[in-house]
Design a protein around this motif. Structure first.
Motif, PDB file in Angstrom:
ATOM      1  N   THR A  71       0.843  -1.192   0.000  1.00  0.00           N
ATOM      2  CA  THR A  71       0.000   0.000   0.000  1.00  0.00           C
ATOM      3  C   THR A  71       0.876   1.238   0.000  1.00  0.00           C
ATOM      4  O   THR A  71       1.675   1.444   0.920  1.00  0.00           O
ATOM      5  N   ASP A  72       0.750   2.045  -1.034  1.00  0.00           N
ATOM      6  CA  ASP A  72       1.465   3.316  -1.174  1.00  0.00           C
ATOM      7  C   ASP A  72       0.500   4.270  -1.856  1.00  0.00           C
ATOM      8  O   ASP A  72       0.363   4.265  -3.083  1.00  0.00           O
ATOM      9  N   ALA A  73      -0.188   5.086  -1.064  1.00  0.00           N
ATOM     10  CA  ALA A  73      -1.253   5.930  -1.604  1.00  0.00           C
ATOM     11  C   ALA A  73      -0.747   6.923  -2.634  1.00  0.00           C
ATOM     12  O   ALA A  73      -1.503   7.352  -3.517  1.00  0.00           O
ATOM     13  N   THR A  74       0.542   7.280  -2.572  1.00  0.00           N
ATOM     14  CA  THR A  74       1.098   8.259  -3.508  1.00  0.00           C
ATOM     15  C   THR A  74       1.671   7.618  -4.763  1.00  0.00           C
ATOM     16  O   THR A  74       1.960   8.309  -5.740  1.00  0.00           O
ATOM     17  N   SER A  75       1.882   6.307  -4.739  1.00  0.00           N
ATOM     18  CA  SER A  75       2.537   5.568  -5.837  1.00  0.00           C
ATOM     19  C   SER A  75       3.925   6.127  -6.158  1.00  0.00           C
ATOM     20  O   SER A  75       4.428   5.959  -7.272  1.00  0.00           O
ATOM     21  N   SER A  76       4.562   6.773  -5.183  1.00  0.00           N
ATOM     22  CA  SER A  76       5.866   7.401  -5.447  1.00  0.00           C
ATOM     23  C   SER A  76       6.887   7.145  -4.347  1.00  0.00           C
ATOM     24  O   SER A  76       8.010   7.626  -4.428  1.00  0.00           O
ATOM     25  N   ARG A  77       6.539   6.380  -3.326  1.00  0.00           N
ATOM     26  CA  ARG A  77       7.421   6.230  -2.169  1.00  0.00           C
ATOM     27  C   ARG A  77       8.221   4.943  -2.161  1.00  0.00           C
ATOM     28  O   ARG A  77       9.128   4.781  -1.349  1.00  0.00           O
ATOM     29  N   TRP A  78       7.901   4.015  -3.058  1.00  0.00           N
ATOM     30  CA  TRP A  78       8.564   2.703  -3.074  1.00  0.00           C
ATOM     31  C   TRP A  78       9.643   2.711  -4.142  1.00  0.00           C
ATOM     32  O   TRP A  78       9.367   2.785  -5.332  1.00  0.00           O
ATOM     33  N   HIS A  79      10.927   2.622  -3.712  1.00  0.00           N
ATOM     34  CA  HIS A  79      12.061   2.676  -4.636  1.00  0.00           C
ATOM     35  C   HIS A  79      12.974   1.464  -4.423  1.00  0.00           C
ATOM     36  O   HIS A  79      14.179   1.603  -4.220  1.00  0.00           O
ATOM     37  N   VAL A  80      12.386   0.297  -4.441  1.00  0.00           N
ATOM     38  CA  VAL A  80      13.128  -0.954  -4.259  1.00  0.00           C
ATOM     39  C   VAL A  80      13.334  -1.572  -5.635  1.00  0.00           C
ATOM     40  O   VAL A  80      12.385  -1.695  -6.418  1.00  0.00           O
ATOM     41  N   ASP A  81      14.560  -1.961  -5.941  1.00  0.00           N
ATOM     42  CA  ASP A  81      14.889  -2.410  -7.294  1.00  0.00           C
ATOM     43  C   ASP A  81      14.035  -3.585  -7.752  1.00  0.00           C
ATOM     44  O   ASP A  81      13.565  -3.613  -8.881  1.00  0.00           O
ATOM     45  N   THR A  82      13.854  -4.579  -6.879  1.00  0.00           N
ATOM     46  CA  THR A  82      13.095  -5.770  -7.253  1.00  0.00           C
ATOM     47  C   THR A  82      12.071  -6.079  -6.169  1.00  0.00           C
ATOM     48  O   THR A  82      12.404  -6.140  -4.985  1.00  0.00           O
ATOM     49  N   THR A  83      10.822  -6.256  -6.574  1.00  0.00           N
ATOM     50  CA  THR A  83       9.758  -6.597  -5.642  1.00  0.00           C
ATOM     51  C   THR A  83       9.101  -7.885  -6.098  1.00  0.00           C
ATOM     52  O   THR A  83       8.690  -8.006  -7.259  1.00  0.00           O
ATOM     53  N   SER A  84       9.022  -8.848  -5.203  1.00  0.00           N
ATOM     54  CA  SER A  84       8.440 -10.151  -5.510  1.00  0.00           C
ATOM     55  C   SER A  84       7.182 -10.336  -4.670  1.00  0.00           C
ATOM     56  O   SER A  84       7.245 -10.299  -3.433  1.00  0.00           O
ATOM     57  N   PHE A  85       6.042 -10.509  -5.330  1.00  0.00           N
ATOM     58  CA  PHE A  85       4.781 -10.762  -4.636  1.00  0.00           C
ATOM     59  C   PHE A  85       4.492 -12.259  -4.688  1.00  0.00           C
ATOM     60  O   PHE A  85       4.419 -12.846  -5.776  1.00  0.00           O
ATOM     61  N   MET A 123       4.211   1.380 -10.147  1.00  0.00           N
ATOM     62  CA  MET A 123       5.475   1.030  -9.518  1.00  0.00           C
ATOM     63  C   MET A 123       6.578   1.128 -10.553  1.00  0.00           C
ATOM     64  O   MET A 123       6.311   1.218 -11.758  1.00  0.00           O
ATOM     65  N   SER A 124       7.842   1.073 -10.068  1.00  0.00           N
ATOM     66  CA  SER A 124       9.003   1.036 -10.948  1.00  0.00           C
ATOM     67  C   SER A 124       9.900  -0.121 -10.532  1.00  0.00           C
ATOM     68  O   SER A 124       9.829  -0.599  -9.406  1.00  0.00           O
ATOM     69  N   GLY A 125      10.752  -0.564 -11.465  1.00  0.00           N
ATOM     70  CA  GLY A 125      11.712  -1.620 -11.176  1.00  0.00           C
ATOM     71  C   GLY A 125      11.291  -2.950 -11.751  1.00  0.00           C
ATOM     72  O   GLY A 125      10.464  -3.032 -12.656  1.00  0.00           O
ATOM     73  N   VAL A 126      11.861  -4.007 -11.221  1.00  0.00           N
ATOM     74  CA  VAL A 126      11.513  -5.370 -11.604  1.00  0.00           C
ATOM     75  C   VAL A 126      10.472  -5.885 -10.618  1.00  0.00           C
ATOM     76  O   VAL A 126      10.680  -5.840  -9.408  1.00  0.00           O
ATOM     77  N   VAL A 127       9.339  -6.344 -11.121  1.00  0.00           N
ATOM     78  CA  VAL A 127       8.276  -6.857 -10.271  1.00  0.00           C
ATOM     79  C   VAL A 127       7.934  -8.267 -10.724  1.00  0.00           C
ATOM     80  O   VAL A 127       7.659  -8.502 -11.910  1.00  0.00           O
ATOM     81  N   ALA A 128       7.950  -9.209  -9.788  1.00  0.00           N
ATOM     82  CA  ALA A 128       7.610 -10.600 -10.080  1.00  0.00           C
ATOM     83  C   ALA A 128       6.359 -10.985  -9.296  1.00  0.00           C
ATOM     84  O   ALA A 128       6.250 -10.692  -8.102  1.00  0.00           O
ATOM     85  N   PHE A 129       5.412 -11.620  -9.979  1.00  0.00           N
ATOM     86  CA  PHE A 129       4.226 -12.170  -9.335  1.00  0.00           C
ATOM     87  C   PHE A 129       4.382 -13.687  -9.341  1.00  0.00           C
ATOM     88  O   PHE A 129       4.335 -14.322 -10.399  1.00  0.00           O
ATOM     89  N   LEU A 130       4.566 -14.257  -8.149  1.00  0.00           N
ATOM     90  CA  LEU A 130       4.894 -15.674  -8.036  1.00  0.00           C
ATOM     91  C   LEU A 130       3.809 -16.483  -7.344  1.00  0.00           C
ATOM     92  O   LEU A 130       3.964 -17.681  -7.138  1.00  0.00           O
ATOM     93  N   GLY A 131       2.703 -15.837  -6.974  1.00  0.00           N
ATOM     94  CA  GLY A 131       1.613 -16.528  -6.323  1.00  0.00           C
ATOM     95  C   GLY A 131       0.644 -17.128  -7.330  1.00  0.00           C
ATOM     96  O   GLY A 131       0.802 -16.995  -8.542  1.00  0.00           O
ATOM     97  N   THR A 132      -0.391 -17.781  -6.809  1.00  0.00           N
ATOM     98  CA  THR A 132      -1.389 -18.426  -7.665  1.00  0.00           C
ATOM     99  C   THR A 132      -2.669 -17.602  -7.688  1.00  0.00           C
ATOM    100  O   THR A 132      -3.048 -16.984  -6.692  1.00  0.00           O
ATOM    101  N   GLY A 133      -3.327 -17.587  -8.830  1.00  0.00           N
ATOM    102  CA  GLY A 133      -4.611 -16.924  -8.950  1.00  0.00           C
ATOM    103  C   GLY A 133      -4.569 -15.440  -8.664  1.00  0.00           C
ATOM    104  O   GLY A 133      -5.491 -14.878  -8.070  1.00  0.00           O
TER     105      GLY A 133
END
Length: 302
Positions: free
Chosen positions: A107-121, A133-143
């Protein structure tokens, strides 16, 4: 705050831990900071705070839920894991050359505060996301489904079960090697709603081991870069019904369907190599079932 004691998993299952200084988890026991349940860690200092984990993993040391509430900002000096959710209410969160793995939503209401190179959900279902968001984002969950339109300025990897826009717009933007979308592992891109819209500015790659039969029946996929389908499953891109794929690049676009049995997921490695993002390779290595996804290329060192 330094965490050096033995396992405290059972001792951190509820309540709020407010930290106003740095957090350092030292490799004494690998699970010496492993909250569960509804526990929340709130970083609420008045000066820049630094978070360091020696053993960051869902089965080792991690946050359960974490709130970033320091107006001066928080620096991730290592990879971090939040088994639950992550929320930013003040300041920025910076993680250069590091990965944050989040089991719930961000949750980032401004969509501007998260500056992490890689985020894995790694969570399933409708995951809370910022508008962008910016950077590398991986979605690894199901459904996984979107609950609103989402824009990524970076590179996106779908590597778990299914990922569906669910009547919303997914935009993956950026200049190559960014702007890429890769469907790998056992994942499928699901577009069954006429309102589904996926717009990819860079390379689009499908190398999944799972057939997409019945998963691409409606909606519009707009490709502005190259497309590569590799087997994987020989039917991992098998559109039907009213589904449309539109090639809308401003220059010549390449499409490729190699012979069955070709090794998968070259794109994710190309992205990681060019960006120096070892974290995304580590995420794939830990979470994807098929070892062939990462067998073709050597791992990238940090």
């Amino acid at each position: 705050t330094a965490v050096t004691r033995r396992r405290v998993t059972r001792a951190l299952s509820a309540g709020v831990l407010v930290l106003r200084g740095d957090l350092t988890q030292v490799a004494n026991s690998s699970s010496d900071f492993a909250p569960t349940g509804t526990h929340l860690t709130r970083l609420a200092g008045s000066a820049l705070q630094t978070v360091t984990f020696a053993d960051p993993a869902a089965a080792s040391s991690h946050f359960q839920n974490v709130q970033f509430a320091d107006a001066a900002g928080v620096t991730l000096a290592s990879d971090v894991v939040a088994s639950g959710s992550a929320t930013i209410t003040a300041g920025t969160v910076t993680g250069t050359n590091h990965m944050a793995t989040i089991g719930g939503g961000l949750t980032d209401a401004t969509s501007s505060r998260w500056h992490v190179d890689t985020t894995s959900f790694t969570g399933a279902g409708a995951i809370a996301l910022p508008d962008s968001m910016s950077g590398v984002v991986a979605f690894l969950g199901t459904g996984v489904t979107l609950s609103k339109s989402f824009k990524l300025n970076g590179a996106m990897i779908v590597g778990g079960g299914s990922f569906a826009p669910a009547g919303h717009t997914l935009t993956v933007a950026g200049t190559s090697p960014l702007g890429s979308l890769s469907v790998a592992g056992n994942a499928t891109l699901v577009m069954t709603n006429p309102a589904d819209s996926v717009d990819v500015s860079g390379p689009f790659s499908v190398s999944s081991l799972t057939a997409s039969t019945g998963s691409l029946t409606a909606g519009t996929l707009v490709l502005r870069g190259s497309m590569a389908q590799t087997s994987g499953s020989g039917q991992n891109f098998a559109a039907s019904g009213t589904h449309r794929t539109i090639f809308a690049g401003g220059k010549a676009q390449a499409g490729r369907t190699p012979v069955p049995g070709a090794q998968a997921h070259q794109l994710a490695h190309d992205v990681a190599v060019q960006l120096g993002r070892a974290a995304v390779l580590a995420a794939l290595d830990r979470h994807l079932d098929d070892a062939r996804v990462v067998a073709d290329q050597p791992h990238v060192g940090r």
